[in-house]
Structure formats: C-alpha cells, structure tokens
Design a protein around this motif. Structure first.
Motif, PDB file in Angstrom:
ATOM      1  N   THR A  91       1.413   5.622   0.968  1.00 36.18           N
ATOM      2  CA  THR A  91       2.439   4.910   1.944  1.00 36.18           C
ATOM      3  C   THR A  91       1.931   4.235   3.260  1.00 36.18           C
ATOM      4  O   THR A  91       1.021   4.783   3.666  1.00 36.18           O
ATOM      5  CB  THR A  91       3.922   5.508   2.181  1.00 36.18           C
ATOM      6  OG1 THR A  91       3.710   6.816   3.112  1.00 36.18           O
ATOM      7  CG2 THR A  91       4.443   6.307   0.988  1.00 36.18           C
ATOM      8  N   ASP A  95       8.057  -2.220  11.580  1.00 29.76           N
ATOM      9  CA  ASP A  95       8.910  -1.921  10.413  1.00 29.76           C
ATOM     10  C   ASP A  95       9.299  -2.909   9.347  1.00 29.76           C
ATOM     11  O   ASP A  95       9.837  -2.639   8.348  1.00 29.76           O
ATOM     12  CB  ASP A  95      10.015  -1.001  10.844  1.00 29.76           C
ATOM     13  CG  ASP A  95      10.788  -1.887  11.443  1.00 29.76           C
ATOM     14  OD1 ASP A  95      10.735  -2.264  12.485  1.00 29.76           O
ATOM     15  OD2 ASP A  95      12.145  -1.846  10.999  1.00 29.76           O
ATOM     16  N   ASP A 147       0.068   5.352   8.715  1.00 28.04           N
ATOM     17  CA  ASP A 147       0.065   5.126  10.311  1.00 28.04           C
ATOM     18  C   ASP A 147      -0.405   6.677  10.766  1.00 28.04           C
ATOM     19  O   ASP A 147      -0.873   6.646  11.754  1.00 28.04           O
ATOM     20  CB  ASP A 147       1.334   4.693  10.711  1.00 28.04           C
ATOM     21  CG  ASP A 147       1.563   3.070  10.251  1.00 28.04           C
ATOM     22  OD1 ASP A 147       0.510   2.614  10.298  1.00 28.04           O
ATOM     23  OD2 ASP A 147       2.695   2.864  10.391  1.00 28.04           O
ATOM     24  N   GLU A 159       3.651   4.425   5.902  1.00 29.73           N
ATOM     25  CA  GLU A 159       4.007   5.317   6.763  1.00 29.73           C
ATOM     26  C   GLU A 159       2.682   6.494   7.134  1.00 29.73           C
ATOM     27  O   GLU A 159       2.331   6.909   8.062  1.00 29.73           O
ATOM     28  CB  GLU A 159       5.361   6.078   6.746  1.00 29.73           C
ATOM     29  CG  GLU A 159       6.369   5.101   6.879  1.00 29.73           C
ATOM     30  CD  GLU A 159       6.757   4.048   5.832  1.00 29.73           C
ATOM     31  OE1 GLU A 159       5.928   4.249   4.859  1.00 29.73           O
ATOM     32  OE2 GLU A 159       7.163   2.987   6.010  1.00 29.73           O
ATOM     33  N   GLU A 160       2.512   6.947   5.967  1.00 31.60           N
ATOM     34  CA  GLU A 160       1.401   8.066   5.560  1.00 31.60           C
ATOM     35  C   GLU A 160       0.197   7.663   6.466  1.00 31.60           C
ATOM     36  O   GLU A 160      -0.469   8.389   7.087  1.00 31.60           O
ATOM     37  CB  GLU A 160       1.279   8.266   4.279  1.00 31.60           C
ATOM     38  CG  GLU A 160       0.082   9.235   4.035  1.00 31.60           C
ATOM     39  CD  GLU A 160      -0.357   9.123   2.486  1.00 31.60           C
ATOM     40  OE1 GLU A 160      -1.530   8.848   2.253  1.00 31.60           O
ATOM     41  OE2 GLU A 160       0.601   9.361   1.663  1.00 31.60           O
TER      42      GLU A 160
END
Length: 424
Positions: free
Chosen positions: A411, A140, A416, A413-414
């Motif tokens: 993003t 992160d 991943d 996160e998306e």
C-alpha cells in the motif's frame, strides 16, 4: 475544513475540475496529432520505416534535456505560469502545419521541426506539473486524482482515434492538426483560471544548474524505489517505442487499413484503458501496489507479439489491431496509476521537478533510440518480426522490480511509513 468536505469526491472540487477539463480537452487533441503526424509523412511524403522511426524519435528527443529543464523549473516559483507557456508554445507550432498545407508547402524538414518544438513544450509541461499537482490536491487524494486524470486520458484514446481518423479523411491530416492547436489554447486558458499554492523554493542553494542537475540524478539513482522504477520504465519505453513507431505504418501499408479504420480500431481497443482505470485500484489492494506494477509492465508490452497474426478480411485485420490496443491499454493503466502514486509519495517536495526531469531524461530519453532502432530493425527483418522482438523485450522489464522494495510494497500508506523512516 469539515469532514463532509473531506469526503467529497475530488471531481466536485472546482479548481481540480477546471484543470481536469482542460487536461481532458488537450488529451483528445493529442490523439489527432499522434495519428496525423505519421500519416502526413507516410501518405503525403511517401517516407519509409526508418524515416517514420526518426520522426517519432524527434518527438521524444527533447526529453534528453529534461534533467536540466526540471532543475531550472525547480527554482521557478510560479509553476502554473510555465504550464501555460508550454501549452501556448505547442499551440503555435502545431498551427504552422495547417498554414503550410494551405500554401502547399509542407516538407519533411517542417515535420521534424514541429516534432522537436512540440516535444520541448511537453518537457516543460511535464517537469512543471508535479509541483502544480501537489499544490492542487492533498496527499491523501493522490491516487484518486491520478485515477481521474488517467481515466480522462484513457477516454481520449477511446473516442479520440476514431474522431481523428474520420477528421483526417474528411479534411486531410495537416488541416486536422488545427484542432489539436485549439485544444492547447483552451487548456492554457483553463489552467490560467486555477489558483494553486506555490510551493516554497530553496533560494539558499547557490549551486549552479549543472551541480543541481547532478544532485537530482543522484537522488533518483540512490533511492531504491525510484531506481527500480526507472529501470523498469526505461526498458518498457525502449522496446515499446520500437513497436509504437511502426504500428501506424504497419496498419496502413502491411494491413491495408484506411485512416478511418485505423482510428476506429484504436478507439475500440483503447476501452481497455478505461477498464484499467477501474481495476487498477482494486487490483492494487488485492495483490499489492508493487505486484500490480509488475503485472502491468508485462501486460502492457506482450500484446505487440499478436500483430503479425493479423490477416483475412478488413474486419479481422482491424480486430487484431483493436485487440492489441485493448490489452496493452489495460496493462499501461495497471502500471501507470500505482507507479505514479508511488513516485509521488517518495519524492520530496523541494526537488519534484528535478526528480521528474532526471527520471524523464532516462525514461523518455530512451524513446528516440527505441524509435530509431524500431525503424532500422523493421527494414532489416520486417515490421512483423520487430513487433515480436519488442513484445518479448518489453515484457522482461518486470525483472528489475523483483529484487527491489517496489515489488514487496502493498500500500502507499505502508510505503510512506517505510520511506519516511529511512530518511529520519
């Protein structure tokens, strides 16, 4: 670990801060070599555009071995030790230039030898670094860490060239190389103080070096994110090295600027990189990671077309050089920061060095061809027109992203979630 600790800025982490300081010092030293090495060839040895192109190519030629070096590094447990070896190697080879200068023995052959050995040290460092990086920071923290490290690099481009130009004028270019050698020694000492978790190595894979190297390249070419990123970055490096190999020669001979003025102009222009480290994150959140990468690719390359417009008094000629550097530095940060985070997110831990090596073999391996081509084309049609050709060709690199999943990625996160689902 407490929530407070998790929210603490990464620069307060002692391990990361120690590495960050060493990396920053080394980056400032690199700015000296980038200016001094071609100036030694141009001013001391009186070489032409094609030879400068070949010298720049020699710096990047060892990247053609990145795939094999990275594959070997993947099976080496202690990546931190390899980083130290890479720094020491570059320190020793750069020291040979001020020593040779002391005895009046610098030759073109030595310049090429220094360029090649230092380039190999860089290959060893860049293939060992990814596994060290993921052991140093949490997942992160990838974007934050890349922003801090990129910010230091950008800062080095601001102050570094101006200091390098003044230093070169004061003590000559070969003697100034001593400073860069010392920065590599400092970096090696500081990395030696950083304790990181060594990632596990797959000792069950009995395949030979060539087989594992082939698998690493196949992984890059199969993965739609890595494949599109590689095509875009390789195109940029081909054309930008055509211009980059000649820009010091152009500024020195065509524009008639001194080493000090060149360094000052490049330093002022490099503030665009600092701005880029600030805006890359917010811009990625506003228009998406993929679109930021595409925009950065264009803004990075296009400014070279402005170089032939430089004319008039010294301040005007230096101003155009600074403007080109400013816009290009802004673009490269908008390209590199989200692209590095994307590549780190989609690459499995066990093959990070191998993937980096495969990527670098093509991406950086094209740079010698770009530098040589730039030198030859520069002698054929002139350096100014070559800058325009490089600007147009590099700007078209974004086309490789349009039909890939990179462009639609908003993003990390998306990214991943999508990428892990595809592997399930």
């Amino acid at each position: 670990m407490t929530a407070t600790t998790e929210r603490s800025p990464l620069w307060r982490d002692r391990r990361f801060a120690t590495y960050w300081v060493g990396q920053g010092i080394s980056q400032f030293g690199d700015r000296i070599t980038e200016l001094a090495l071609p100036l030694i060839a141009v001013t001391s040895l009186q070489v032409g555009a094609s030879t400068v192109g070949l010298l720049t190519a020699a710096v990047w030629a060892p990247n053609l071995l990145s795939l094999f070096v990275g594959t070997w590094v993947d099976h080496h447990v202690r990546k931190r030790r390899l980083l130290i070896v890479a720094d020491v190697l570059r320190c020793v080879v750069l020291l040979s230039l001020p020593v040779a200068h002391l005895f009046g023995a610098i030759s073109l052959a030595q310049l090429f030898l220094v360029a090649i050995i230092a380039g190999f040290g860089q290959v060893l460092y860049q293939t060992s670094y990814p596994s060290f990086f993921v052991g140093l920071v949490r997942r992160d923290q990838f974007v934050e860490a890349n922003s801090l490290l990129s910010g230091t690099r950008s800062a080095s481009f601001v102050a570094g060239p101006a200091v390098a130009g003044g230093l070169i004028q004061a003590v000559t270019a070969p003697a100034a190389m001593l400073v860069d050698a010392v920065t590599f020694a400092i970096s090696a000492v500081l990395i030696g103080r950083v304790r990181v978790r060594d990632l596990p190595v797959d000792t069950t894979n009995e395949d030979g070096l060539l087989r594992r190297s082939r698998d690493g390249m196949a992984l890059v070419l199969r993965d739609p994110y890595l494949r599109a990123s590689l095509a875009c970055a390789t195109t940029i490096n081909l054309f930008n090295l055509m211009a980059g190999a000649l820009i010091i020669l152009y500024a020195s001979r065509e524009l008639g600027l001194s080493a000090g003025v060149i360094g000052l102009a490049l330093g002022i222009g490099a503030t665009g990189g600092l701005l880029g480290t600030v805006v890359a994150g917010p811009l990625s959140r506003r228009i998406g990671v993929g679109r930021t990468i595409a925009l950065g690719a264009v803004v990075f390359s296009a400014p070279f077309a402005l170089m032939p417009l430089a004319s008039g008094p010294t301040w005007s000629r230096a101003g155009v050089l600074a403007l080109v550097e400013f816009i290009s530095a802004l673009g490269v940060m908008c390209l590199d920061i989200p692209l590095n985070a994307l590549m780190t997110a989609v690459t499995p831990d066990g093959v990070r060095s191998r993937v980096t090596g495969a990527f670098s073999t093509v991406n950086y391996g094209i740079r010698p061809l770009g530098a040589i081509t730039g030198g030859l084309v520069g002698e054929w049609i002139g350096i100014g027109p070559t800058m325009v050709v490089a600007a147009v060709g590099g700007s078209f690199s974004f086309l490789f992203l349009l039909r890939s999943p990179v462009f639609s990625t908003r993003t990390i996160e998306e990214l991943d979630a999508v990428h892990h689902a595809s592997r399930a």
